[in-house]
Design an enzyme around this catalytic site. Structure first.
Site: not given
Length: 368
Positions: A34, A56, A61-62, A99, A138, A156, A208, A218, A224
């Site tokens: 996508w 999105e 949650q996947t 899903l 979100y 997220d 990360c 990174c 950091c």
């Protein structure tokens, strides 16, 4: 002033954070079905709001790997929002099966219907996007940033982890979300905010990571503060998880002589709403159901076929599975699904597990 506080102040004032992150993203971005890559964008390609919205919603949650094949199948069947709006709801639920979090699929269809009614164009800002079904803060920010290049703070789980470590946020994550969002807002650049959002997510997913982060690779390691502490895995700080309640119930797999399986559709509202299932006892997230053959929906030679376990967001479930050969017509509210149609039914994963326990291979795709 403590050392990590000094470094936090320096990091928050460092205008180079976004530019270094974008330079890393240009070289190391993930290839996703996508996504418009930086090279393609430089050549004039633009993100398709429909594809960004669809991805999105699927990604809520996947995992990315789990979503890729579903996304490709959806856009092949329904290449734009008008096509998805024209699809029967049952077909959308079937395509979504596996899903999880099935309210997303119902909201997906409702959102497609509304956008199609409005001419097929998604709003290009967070406020307008949040008025659509199934789009929260979100998702609205992600679509606004990635599809329309709006300077929105996209936060997220990956971004929460990056920011928690970058600034050594000691507040437990459940309480630190407003602070994290405010810090992201300060970092979002006016130029390429969509790529910045995707870069933050890619950084959390590939560098990360929750365990054994690859800090030496990174692009933000100089800023950091968690690296200075010597224990970046300690962030984000989390409160101890409460044990999930365990529920029990039974499922009844009735099989006809030609291999058809007896199914019914669940109510549109509630857990697994609108999905297809074999008959079960009345378990829910709050109460157990009966676990014996005596609770079957109709008399038959029910034989125990094993036990399956499944974990939902708020509870774990153990189901006793019973199997019987049945010759009668489908009772009211039920239907027989032929053997070659089972794989295409809107069966959630827990129901596929129950059927497989009784009839191994039954949910796999079969030739007609």
């Amino acid at each position: 002033m403590a050392l990590h506080e000094q470094t936090r102040k320096a990091a928050s004032e460092d205008g180079d954070v976004a530019s270094r992150l974008l330079a890393w993203y240009d070289a190391h971005h993930r290839e996703l079905p996508w996504r418009v890559t930086p090279r393609a964008a430089a050549g004039g390609a633009r993100a398709d709001p429909y594809r960004i919205w669809l991805s999105e919603v699927m990604l809520q949650q996947t995992t990315v790997e789990a979503v890729k094949s579903y996304f490709r199948a959806f856009v092949e069947k329904w290449p734009d929002v008008e096509a998805l709006a024209a699809a029967p709801t049952e077909d959308v639920m079937k395509a979504w099966a596996g899903l999880g979090y099935y309210s997303r699929a119902r909201n997906l269809k409702a959102c497609a219907d509304l956008v199609a009614q409005r001419g097929g164009h998604f709003p290009d800002n967070e406020t307008g996007l949040r008025e659509l079904p199934g789009i929260g803060a979100y998702t609205a920010a992600a679509i606004a940033a990635i599809a329309f290049d709006r300077p929105a703070a996209v936060v997220d789980g990956n971004v929460e982890r990056v920011i928690s470590r970058l600034y050594s946020i000691e507040t437990p994550l459940s309480e630190a979300k407003p602070e994290i969002r405010a810090l992201v807002e300060r970092l979002v650049p006016q130029t390429r905010p969509g790529d910045f959002a995707q870069a933050m997510m890619d950084l959390g997913a590939t560098i990360c990571t929750p365990k054994r982060p690859r800090c030496m690779l990174c692009p933000l390691r100089e800023d950091c503060t968690a690296i200075l502490s010597g224990d970046p895995e300690r962030f984000p700080v989390r409160l101890p998880k409460a044990d999930k309640p365990l529920r029990r119930g039974a499922a009844f797999v009735a099989e006809r002589g030609d291999g058809a399986i007896l199914l019914r559709k669940r109510p549109d509202k509630g857990l697994l709403g609108g999905m297809t299932e074999v008959p079960t006892t009345g378990w829910t997230a709050r109460v157990d159901g009966a676990t014996t053959a005596e609770a079957a929906p109709f008399p038959a030679d029910w034989r125990r076929a094993g036990e399956i376990a499944h974990v939902f967001t708020h509870f774990a479930l153990e189901i006793e599975v019973f199997h019987a050969q049945v010759k009668s017509d489908a009772p009211d509210g039920y239907f027989w699904s032929l053997a070659h149609d089972i794989s295409g039914e809107a069966l959630p994963t827990v129901m596929k597990k129950a059927i497989e326990a009784a009839i191994p291979g039954a949910t796999k795709k079969r030739p007609r």
